[in-house]
Each structure stands twice: as C-alpha cells, then as structure tokens.
Enzyme design. Structure first.
Site, short mmCIF file in Angstrom:
data_model
loop_
_atom_site.label_atom_id
_atom_site.label_comp_id
_atom_site.label_asym_id
_atom_site.label_seq_id
_atom_site.Cartn_x
_atom_site.Cartn_y
_atom_site.Cartn_z
N GLU A 1 7.89 32.26 30.78
CA GLU A 1 6.77 31.58 31.10
C GLU A 1 6.80 30.31 30.16
O GLU A 1 6.48 29.19 30.67
CB GLU A 1 5.43 32.20 31.00
CG GLU A 1 4.36 31.66 31.50
CD GLU A 1 3.60 30.50 30.67
OE1 GLU A 1 2.91 29.63 30.91
OE2 GLU A 1 3.85 30.53 29.30
N GLU A 2 6.89 30.33 28.92
CA GLU A 2 7.09 29.30 28.11
C GLU A 2 8.01 28.11 28.33
O GLU A 2 7.88 26.91 27.94
CB GLU A 2 7.13 29.52 26.58
CG GLU A 2 5.81 30.63 26.15
CD GLU A 2 4.64 29.87 25.96
OE1 GLU A 2 4.55 28.62 26.29
OE2 GLU A 2 3.71 30.55 25.61
N HIS B 1 0.86 27.98 20.06
CA HIS B 1 2.09 26.90 20.34
C HIS B 1 2.21 26.13 18.91
O HIS B 1 3.06 25.34 18.71
CB HIS B 1 2.04 25.75 21.31
CG HIS B 1 2.10 26.37 22.78
ND1 HIS B 1 2.41 25.75 23.84
CD2 HIS B 1 1.94 27.65 23.22
CE1 HIS B 1 2.55 26.37 24.98
NE2 HIS B 1 2.20 27.78 24.63
N HIS C 1 2.96 37.58 29.55
CA HIS C 1 4.44 37.22 29.23
C HIS C 1 4.74 37.39 27.91
O HIS C 1 4.04 37.49 26.98
CB HIS C 1 4.71 35.78 29.74
CG HIS C 1 3.90 34.64 28.77
ND1 HIS C 1 4.52 34.17 27.61
CD2 HIS C 1 2.89 34.07 28.89
CE1 HIS C 1 3.44 33.49 26.87
NE2 HIS C 1 2.76 33.05 27.92
N ASP D 1 7.84 36.24 26.37
CA ASP D 1 8.54 35.13 25.78
C ASP D 1 7.34 34.41 24.81
O ASP D 1 6.25 34.16 25.39
CB ASP D 1 9.31 34.36 26.69
CG ASP D 1 8.19 33.20 27.64
OD1 ASP D 1 7.24 34.07 28.27
OD2 ASP D 1 8.50 32.06 27.86
N ASP E 1 -0.46 34.47 22.36
CA ASP E 1 0.08 33.82 23.57
C ASP E 1 1.44 34.37 23.50
O ASP E 1 2.47 33.69 23.14
CB ASP E 1 0.00 32.52 23.40
CG ASP E 1 0.59 31.61 24.66
OD1 ASP E 1 0.58 32.22 25.63
OD2 ASP E 1 1.00 30.63 24.25
#
Length: 451
Positions: free
Chosen positions: A156-157, A423, A90, A92, A123
C-alpha cells in the site's frame, strides 16, 4: 470505557496484543526491495497468515499480486445467511527515514510515555491487531455474527497498485456487503472519527538533462546550463507565493464542508516550528482534505559532503501530487506532466515518468453501516459522538472496491491519529486507541449483523 463483556475481553487481550505487535513490527517489511530484503515482507505475510489460521480462518492464502508483492487473504465463515464484511489493513510500512532521529530502534516496539513506538505500529500493523482483537472478543462472547474476509495488503505504501489489479482480475474474491478499512485514524486521540473522503494521488519521476557530462563551474559556470538549477526552477513553479499548489489547469479552490480543523491545533499536530507560517489559503481543512497538494519527495543531486565545483549535467526528482475528491487522478497526472514539461527552462531536456496513481474516494455516510458504526463508537467512547473527517492521504484500493462492488458500504477507521506521527520518525500507537477501536469494530460487527 463503560463496562461490557466485549470491552472486558479486549482489555484482557491487550498484553497479548502488545507481544504480537512487537513480533510484527520487527519485520522490516518495506515493499521497496532495492532497499529492504524481500524476505522481511515475506516473513510479515507469513506471520499474518499463521495468525488467521489460528483464529479458524479458511482458504488462507498469500496472493501474488502483479507488482511483485504478496497480500494475505483469509475467510472466516459466519452463520448461514449472514452478511459478509471485509476487513482491510496493510503490513508493508514506510522506510524508517533517518534512523538516528529515532529515540528507540524503529523496528523494535518500545513503550514510552504511555505509547508504543515503532515503524508500522499505527500504520498499519496496528490495524492488523485491531481486526484480530475484535474477532477474538466476539468469539469469546457468543461468536462472530457475520462472514468475515480479511485482506492484508503488502504494498500500500508504494502505491504500485498490485492489490487493486489483483482484485480486478479476481472480482469475486473480496466481494462483501460492507468493508472496514483499518488504515485511517481519529481526528484526535479519544474523538471517534470515520474518514468520509480521501484524496487520490499521482507519483511521477521527473528528469532534467542539459549537458553531456558535468563541467568545471569555474571554467563553464555562468553560460553552461545547470540541470540542477533548471530542476529547482521547475519544481518551484508548482507553488504560488503563499505555498499553494499551482499545477496549470488543476482547480485548487474547493472547500471542505464538515469538521473544522483549528489552525493552532494543526500547528501542534504537525509540529510546525515557532515563527514558521503555514502554507496555502483557505481553512486548514480546505487545504488538507479538499484541495490538491504537491510534495517533492526526493531529489537526486550531489550531497553537500564531498561535492565538487561542478555544473550538473542531469538531475531528477520524485514528485507526489495529492488529488482531491471529484478530480480524476489520471487527468491530474496529465496536467502535472504537461506543467513540468512546459515550465522547464532554457530548453532543457525533460522526461516525466509516472510511478504510481490512485483515485480519490468519497463515502456514502447515509448508509446503515454508518449508523451501526456510530452506535458502536458511542459505547467505546462514552460521551462522544462519531465525527466525519477527511484525510489528505490516499488508499487507492477504496475506489477499486467501490467500482467492483457498488452496493458495498465502505467505512474508514484506524489508529493514525495525529500523535501517531505516521511516515515520520518515532511513529507510535496509543494502546488506548487500539483497545477502544478494537471494541468499536467488534460492536460494529454485532450491530451490523442485526441491522
């Protein structure tokens, strides 16, 4: 890494990969368009589409998914009669959070102490590069021996389910014999790991109202019901004294059977401050891979700076609940909602709105694809055996693909080992991990084609 043509090719491509990851990280592709311009996500999607076309992919398209975002799709045909492999990542990313906490700007890939720092570096924009490197290495060494589909998700996030619903509406699009999800990570850097389970998730917004408007705390405080205090009380009810998650009716005593997670290692990985206790009971692996976990992601209330002496009339919070394998996320959502409503004190008005949801996932590790991956990892990580771990995070698409294609084998690998600090501020990727996992994926595709 032992010398072989695929590994040598990937090594030679690493400077180019750094330049490309720099370009991709520069897009502020947070799929929350109230915070970040949609044009940043569109730019990242177009970058990936152009990269796929340059590698000879056909049918490259930006798919408009039902949540208002775009996923990038492409198809690379292989030899006639070959198997089909779907590669997922992903583009995003999470918001950068406190930009002042970043040592270097979050959207500028920066090398420091042997790692590349930037939001999305691990990520999961690094996952996009992992797929590209693997395919380039195969093309330079005899060709890609399978049909390849690539899907790069755009939300996705956010957990808003756009790609899942799109896949359900177009059930043939992502059909494959096996799926490689490039959005997990090794248990630690240098230890090859496949993720065998994922927790599911539910995301709710809870609002508490008690008054028609704010009141002077000196004149009314002590009798007037404070909505912020009521919200704090109900949020506190979601945890036991030891910090364990306690949602009425939701089991929280499952055990993890597999790779152990040393408590001191976890403290280092999680950067727990000296003297601060871990929360919950059971082993660390039980707590993060096999049991539910609630997190208050945010609270709307007056900031300390500029606060007035007022009794608050309303307050709200965003609450995430991670759901372990074996528990239906929809049922967990109902239990969470019922708990919040039942535990709100003083007759305060409470509303609970579901924002996102995803089911937990458990892989079939006995499938031939896992042997092909184990053999590939043994070459890319000499002297190490492939390990099976869980992951506390959620990738809702996994269950959608498992339901749509029950015969497909699904494997989860990726760049999000603990040092990556995904994150969080100062997210980074290990270029050594990117190199080794790209070699792993290339060798896996070759092994799988011959299996």
């Amino acid at each position: 890494m032992s010398s072989n043509p695929v590994a040598e090719t990937v090594s030679s491509l690493m400077p180019r990969a750094k330049e490309e990851l720099t370009a991709l990280v520069a897009f502020k592709s947070v799929a929350d368009f109230d915070q970040f311009p949609r044009s940043e996500s569109v730019g990242a999607a177009n970058w990936i589409a152009a990269a796929l076309r340059a590698e000879g992919f056909q049918d490259v398209d930006l798919l408009d998914t039902p949540d208002g975002t775009q996923s990038v799709y492409g198809y690379l045909p292989g030899p006639e009669g070959a198997k089909t492999v779907l590669l997922y990542a992903h583009y995003d990313v999470q918001p950068p959070l406190d930009e002042a906490g970043w040592v270097t700007p979050p959207f500028e890939l920066t090398e420091r102490d042997g790692r590349w720092y930037g939001r999305g570096a691990a990520d999961c924009k690094g996952g996009v590069l992992m797929h590209l490197l693997a395919l380039r290495a195969l093309k330079a060494n005899g060709g890609v021996p399978v049909h390849v589909k690539v899907i790069a998700e755009g939300s996705e996030e956010q957990g808003t389910g756009g790609l899942e619903r799109y896949a359900e509406q177009h059930p043939g699009l992502l059909a494959a014999d096996t799926v490689v999800i490039g959005d997990a990570g090794n248990f630690r850097a240098g230890l090859p790991t496949v993720t065998a389970t994922l927790r599911g998730m539910t995301l709710v917004r809870v609002r508490v109202d008690t008054l028609e408007g704010n009141l002077h705390s000196g004149q009314f405080g002590g009798a007037a019901p404070d909505a912020l205090a009521a919200l704090i009380r109900v949020l506190d009810s979601l945890r036991a004294e030891d910090g364990s998650t306690t949602v009425d009716g939701l089991a929280a005593d499952s055990r993890w059977e597999g790779l152990a997670y040393d408590e001191e290692q976890f403290r280092r990985d999680a950067r727990v401050l000296d003297g601060v206790e871990l929360i919950g009971s059971g082993s660390v692996a039980d707590r993060i891979w096999a049991r539910p976990a609630v997190t208050v992601l945010g609270i709307d209330c007056p900031p300390v700076v500029g606060a007035t002496p007022s009794v608050q009339a309303g307050a709200r919070a965003l609450v995430s609940l991670r759901v372990p394998p074996g528990v239906d996320a929809a049922e967990a959502t109902k239990l969470l909602q019922a708990h919040l409503e039942a535990r709100t004190p003083w007759g305060a008005r409470v509303g609970v709105e579901q924002i996102g949801q995803g089911q937990a996932f458990r892989a079939d590790t006995t499938s031939p694809a896992y042997q092909a991956m184990a053999d590939a990892m043994a070459v890319a990580y000499p002297g190490e055996e492939m390990q099976y771990a869980g992951q506390g995070g959620s990738i809702p698409l996994c269950n959608t693909l498992a339901a749509l294609y029950p015969q497909a084998e699904i494997l989860l690998i990726g760049l999000s080992e603990p040092e990556a600090q995904i994150h969080a501020v100062n997210e980074s990727v290990s270029p050594e991990e990117l190199e080794r996992l790209s070699v792993t994926e290339a060798l896996f595709l070759r092994n799988y084609a011959a299996s």
